[in-house]
Scaffold this active site. Structure first.
Site: not given
Ligand SMILES: NC(=O)c1ccc[n+]([C@@H]2O[C@H](COP(=O)([O-])OP(=O)(O)OC[C@H]3O[C@@H](n4cnc5c(N)ncnc54)[C@H](O)[C@@H]3O)[C@@H](O)[C@H]2O)c1
Ligand SMILES: O=c1ccn([C@@H]2O[C@H](COP(=O)(O)OP(=O)(O)O[C@H]3O[C@H](CO)[C@@H](O)[C@H](O)[C@H]3O)[C@@H](O)[C@H]2O)c(=O)[nH]1
Length: 328
Positions: A116, A140
């Site tokens: 991330t 995180y």
């Molecule tokens: N969504 C974002 O913006 C974002 C940004 C940066 C990194 N990531 C990373 O991407 C990956 C996927 O994120 P996502 O947004 O799809 O989240 P998500 O919560 O939709 O997906 C995570 C999945 O992992 C499963 N899971 C969690 N803990 C588990 C465990 N102990 N055993 C088995 N399964 C488990 C959950 O059921 C879910 O299906 C994560 O590693 C997250 O840290 C996400």
């Molecule tokens: O209701 C809301 C939700 C979010 N935010 C702001 O929007 C920005 C983005 O927030 P969010 O969409 O929650 O994403 P992040 O906190 O930036 O984190 C995401 O993006 C990261 C990478 O940049 C990943 O590591 C995380 O898993 C993923 O949740 C931040 O400044 C928040 O404070 C608001 O102001 N109001």
């Protein structure tokens, strides 16, 4: 190839499984369904299990003998990690160790890891590239730095290889309308804004407007989930072609403020929803924008969906589809 996908029932994992399935790979998804959904696994076999269950994980890896593991399973909310750090270190570090341990035991050598932008904390330079110092400002981010460090050491001591993809802010939904984000309580900005536009929440809260950015709100590099999914296929090809272990940023190289996003959601949805200002949210850095030139040059990754209105519109269409399904 035989590919094990942890967290493949989740938001990002399910989009990647879709692409892998379309390419004809043999897939096993290992997911505890804590935030994921069985219906989202469009290809392969789903095993409902937790990474903390080492005997089950061992059995799955021993029987399936994957060529590569894609490791998405994790706890993912920045703010929650500040309140519940141990939950994050158990799920993101200890459970990653369980997975690596089992891979080593059964001779599985390749892993693609979901890292991330949160590993950088508050970077000095923007866009940030992979050589920037790792100074996470929330548990995180720390948990993902630890995951990367463990993999790096393992790659030095053995023939284990990994690609860590540092995702920036992932958003949007499958252009075919089959997949998208589904959470009981949406916390991500784009998802939350859309749910506000569609009437699920009475207003959107902006967390902080006194950041050192042009409009005072945080800036993020929002990447469409299907572009991120294709980055995994590029990374897979890269490893298959005998590439060395690497870390790649995944983003477009430009960012939008919270206010920009809110205005875009209002325009795309046609709904002028209510917005309230609030204090900063714990653990938020002011700006995160990716320099992804390394991913582009070493793997040939070419993103297609980098327009913010397109990202928002795909997320909105998905949300409206879900609401129609619920109403039917
Ligand atoms: N969504 C974002 O913006 C974002 C940004 C940066 C990194 N990531 C990373 O991407 C990956 C996927 O994120 P996502 O947004 O799809 O989240 P998500 O919560 O939709 O997906 C995570 C999945 O992992 C499963 N899971 C969690 N803990 C588990 C465990 N102990 N055993 C088995 N399964 C488990 C959950 O059921 C879910 O299906 C994560 O590693 C997250 O840290 C996400
Ligand atoms: O209701 C809301 C939700 C979010 N935010 C702001 O929007 C920005 C983005 O927030 P969010 O969409 O929650 O994403 P992040 O906190 O930036 O984190 C995401 O993006 C990261 C990478 O940049 C990943 O590591 C995380 O898993 C993923 O949740 C931040 O400044 C928040 O404070 C608001 O102001 N109001």
């Amino acid at each position: 190839m035989r590919i094990l996908v942890t967290g493949g029932a989740g938001y990002i994992g399910s989009h990647v499984v879709k692409l892998l399935g379309e390419q004809g790979h043999e897939i096993v998804v290992f997911d505890n369904l804590s935030t994921g959904h069985a219906w989202a696994v469009l290809h392969g076999k789903l095993i409902a299990g937790d990474l903390a269950d080492k005997p089950l994980l061992d059995l799955v890896i021993r029987e399936f003998r994957p060529d590569t593991v894609l490791h998405f399973a994790a706890s993912i909310k920045v703010e929650e990690s500040v309140r519940e750090p141990l939950v994050y270190f158990y799920n993101n570090v200890v459970n990653t160790m369980n997975l690596l341990d089992s891979m080593v035991k059964h001779g599985v050598k390749n892993l693609i890891y979901s890292s991330t932008a949160a590993v950088y904390g508050i970077p000095d330079r923007m866009p940030v590239d992979e050589s920037a110092p790792l100074c996470p400002i929330n548990p995180y981010g720390s948990s993902k730095v630890m995951g990367e460090a463990i993999m790096r050491d393992l790659a030095v001591s053995s023939d284990f290889k990994f690609v860590a993809l540092r995702y920036f802010n992932v958003a949007g939904a499958d252009p075919d309308g089959q997949l998208g984000q589904v959470y009981r309580d949406a916390t991500h900005l784009i998802a939350r804004s859309i749910k506000t536009a569609t009437g699920e929440y009475p207003y959107l809260t902006i967390f902080g407007d006194n950041y050192p950015t042009p409009d005072g709100t945080c800036i993020r590099d929002y990447i469409h989930v299907s572009d991120l999914a294709s980055a995994h296929l590029s990374a897979l090809e890269y490893l298959r072609a005998d590439g060395e272990s690497k870390v790649f940023n995944c983003g477009y190289g430009y960012g939008f403020s919270v206010r920009d996003v809110v205005e875009t959601v209002k325009t795309v949805s046609g709904v002028d929803f209510k917005v309230k200002m609030a204090d900063r949210r714990a653990g938020d850095p002011p700006a995160l924008i990716a320099d992804s030139s390394k991913l582009r040059s070493l793997t040939g990754w070419t993103p297609r969906y980098g327009d913010l209105s397109y990202i928002v519109n795909s997320a909105l269409e998905w949300e409206l589809l879900l609401k129609r399904k619920l109403a039917a």
